[in-house]
Design an enzyme around this catalytic site. Structure first.
Site, PDB file in Angstrom:
ATOM      1  N   CYS A  10       4.042 -20.112   7.781  1.00 27.84           N
ATOM      2  CA  CYS A  10       5.026 -20.554   6.799  1.00 27.84           C
ATOM      3  C   CYS A  10       5.553 -19.331   6.051  1.00 27.84           C
ATOM      4  O   CYS A  10       4.791 -18.608   5.407  1.00 27.84           O
ATOM      5  CB  CYS A  10       4.406 -21.549   5.822  1.00 27.84           C
ATOM      6  SG  CYS A  10       5.528 -22.035   4.484  1.00 27.84           S
ATOM      7  N   CYS A  13       5.175 -19.743   2.111  1.00 24.66           N
ATOM      8  CA  CYS A  13       3.797 -19.470   1.633  1.00 24.66           C
ATOM      9  C   CYS A  13       3.333 -18.078   2.027  1.00 24.66           C
ATOM     10  O   CYS A  13       2.357 -17.570   1.479  1.00 24.66           O
ATOM     11  CB  CYS A  13       2.830 -20.497   2.198  1.00 24.66           C
ATOM     12  SG  CYS A  13       3.219 -22.210   1.799  1.00 24.66           S
ATOM     13  N   CYS A  87     -30.404   5.558   1.314  1.00 23.47           N
ATOM     14  CA  CYS A  87     -28.993   5.924   1.463  1.00 23.47           C
ATOM     15  C   CYS A  87     -28.576   5.895   2.930  1.00 23.47           C
ATOM     16  O   CYS A  87     -27.419   5.616   3.249  1.00 23.47           O
ATOM     17  CB  CYS A  87     -28.726   7.287   0.849  1.00 23.47           C
ATOM     18  SG  CYS A  87     -29.768   8.619   1.497  1.00 23.47           S
ATOM     19  N   HIS A 381     -29.010  13.902   1.556  1.00 22.65           N
ATOM     20  CA  HIS A 381     -28.506  12.627   1.060  1.00 22.65           C
ATOM     21  C   HIS A 381     -27.303  12.205   1.894  1.00 22.65           C
ATOM     22  O   HIS A 381     -26.478  13.039   2.285  1.00 22.65           O
ATOM     23  CB  HIS A 381     -28.099  12.752  -0.414  1.00 22.65           C
ATOM     24  CG  HIS A 381     -27.518  11.496  -0.988  1.00 22.65           C
ATOM     25  ND1 HIS A 381     -28.270  10.357  -1.204  1.00 22.65           N
ATOM     26  CD2 HIS A 381     -26.252  11.196  -1.387  1.00 22.65           C
ATOM     27  CE1 HIS A 381     -27.490   9.418  -1.716  1.00 22.65           C
ATOM     28  NE2 HIS A 381     -26.270   9.903  -1.833  1.00 22.65           N
TER      29      HIS A 381
END
Length: 427
Positions: A10, A13, A87, A381
């Protein structure tokens, strides 16, 4: 009307809409097609027909407001709490969450299971929590417990390898999905081993190596195909780079190293896939053509490309003398074309122009996640850059998420690179 998939859009919409009458009409027409062609009635389920259940209708009535994700929306971005040297897990989970097809699968609740402790069920919960719009960092303690239970080598609070966790997670998800539903497993001896299962993990992440061993006596070629989930690339150490600098520049060792190896990841892939390896006289194999033991050459190529191609840059070097990290910067592109490394590249020239263009499109990838390792081998890390929507990048550092630029991404100390196909063909 999308004639390929029978879906209605549509324009007022600006969204796809559901119409019960049209869906029922499409179902009847598809049944006629099946009967006309003599197909099984079971093929009726292959039509993307959906009708909301009573429970779903109640949910729709209770929640009449529809949430649309705008181009600048932050929905899907959420931090993960570090539970003690986790991590390595957090960055892989962030990469999973931002894998488009994996996101669509889990948010559609395609997995049905009645087990109390199921890793796939917990992954479904993780995706739902990420896309619920909450901003506080999520605590993945249940998922961590399931990983410890199913992968004992990753249990405990010591530092772990993100690449090792990636492979373990894919393997566990694959096993749980295969055990919970009737997925087709192809014969191990088949040439289709690059796609041994139709679960969502293999659909997205599984590719196929092609190994061609050529007899030096008769020229006979023996071909085998093996599946893979990632491509590991060896990195030359700093010593090797300085040797190259001395050789080409005769002592000018002050040249900036990153500039010297610009685009080097493409060279690493080229070394891996386009250079035949001579096996030597100490590794003679019995040729299936001339039936004698002869020297041979071996060449690796890509037979089948996965939807998501993951490259592992082997930064951790383990020798008898020492264990160390190779911190060398390796440049990598935002877009990647793997056409030169395909086994079928030699036959491309025989095709017509249209089919060649289609074949080349299928081999093009775009970067969507980069896992970085900062620090040393003993004290490091992990963090990850993820792409949100088309052109927004964010750095996920456990519970902290910050906006990043393309320059930040391309100049990071990459450890794992995740590329997604730019074009997909649906069956």
């Amino acid at each position: 009307m999308d004639l390929s998939f029978g879906q209605m859009y549509c324009f007022l919409c600006q969204d796809y809409v559901y119409d019960k009458e049209v869906e029922q009409y499409a179902q009847k027409e598809w049944a006629k097609v099946c009967r006309f062609n003599g197909w099984s009635e079971s093929l009726l389920s292959t039509l993307p027909y959906w009708e909301p259940t009573g429970t779903e209708l109640e949910y729709l009535k209770l929640n009449p407001k529809r949430r649309k994700i705008a181009a600048d929306s932050y929905v899907g971005l959420r931090g993960l709490v570090n539970l003690g040297n986790t991590c390595f897990m957090n960055c892989i989970l962030q990469a999973f969450v931002h894998t488009p097809m994996l996101r669509d699968y889990f948010l559609a609740e395609r997995h049905e299971c009645d087990k109390e402790q199921c890793l796939v069920c917990e992954m479904t919960r993780l995706f739902q929590k990420f896309y619920a719009g909450e901003k506080t960092a999520y605590i993945p303690f249940r998922l961590l417990h399931l990983v410890w239970t199913n992968a004992r080598h990753l249990a405990g609070y010591e530092q772990q390898d993100a690449h090792e966790f990636l492979i373990a997670a894919l393997d566990l998800l694959h096993q749980h999905l295969s055990a919970s539903s009737n997925h087709v497993i192809v014969d191990e001896d088949s040439n289709e081993r690059g796609n041994p299962c139709d679960c969502i993990i293999d659909q997205i992440f599984t590719g196929g190596w092609q190994s061609d061993v050529t007899c030096q006596m008769c020229g006979g070629v023996s071909t085998t195909i093996d599946p893979f989930w990632d491509i590991s690339l060896d990195l030359p150490g700093l010593t090797q780079y300085f040797v190259l600098l001395l050789r080409f520049f005769d002592g000018y060792t002050f040249i900036v190293l990153p500039q010297f190896i610009d685009g080097y990841i493409l060279h690493l892939i080229q070394v891996r896939f386009t250079r035949p390896e001579h096996l030597g006289s100490s590794a003679k194999i019995k040729c299936s053509s001339c039936h004698s033991y002869q020297e041979s050459t071996k060449q690796l190529t890509l037979n089948k490309l996965p939807i998501v191609c993951c490259f592992h840059l082997k930064r951790f070097e383990h020798t008898n003398k020492a264990r160390r990290k190779i911190p060398t910067y390796i440049s990598f592109p935002m877009d990647l074309d793997l056409s030169p490394f395909m086994a079928s590249r030699r036959s491309v020239n025989t095709r017509d122009e249209t089919s060649v263009d289609d074949a080349l499109k299928e081999n093009k990838y775009s970067l969507f996640a980069v896992v970085n390792h900062l620090g040393s081998l003993q004290s490091g890390h992990y963090s990850v850059y993820v792409r949100q929507h088309r052109d927004q990048w964010f750095r996920c550092n456990d519970s902290t998420i910050l906006k990043a630029s393309v320059h930040d991404v391309l100049h990071s100390e990459a450890y794992l690179l995740f590329y997604h196909k730019q074009y997909l063909e649906y069956d």
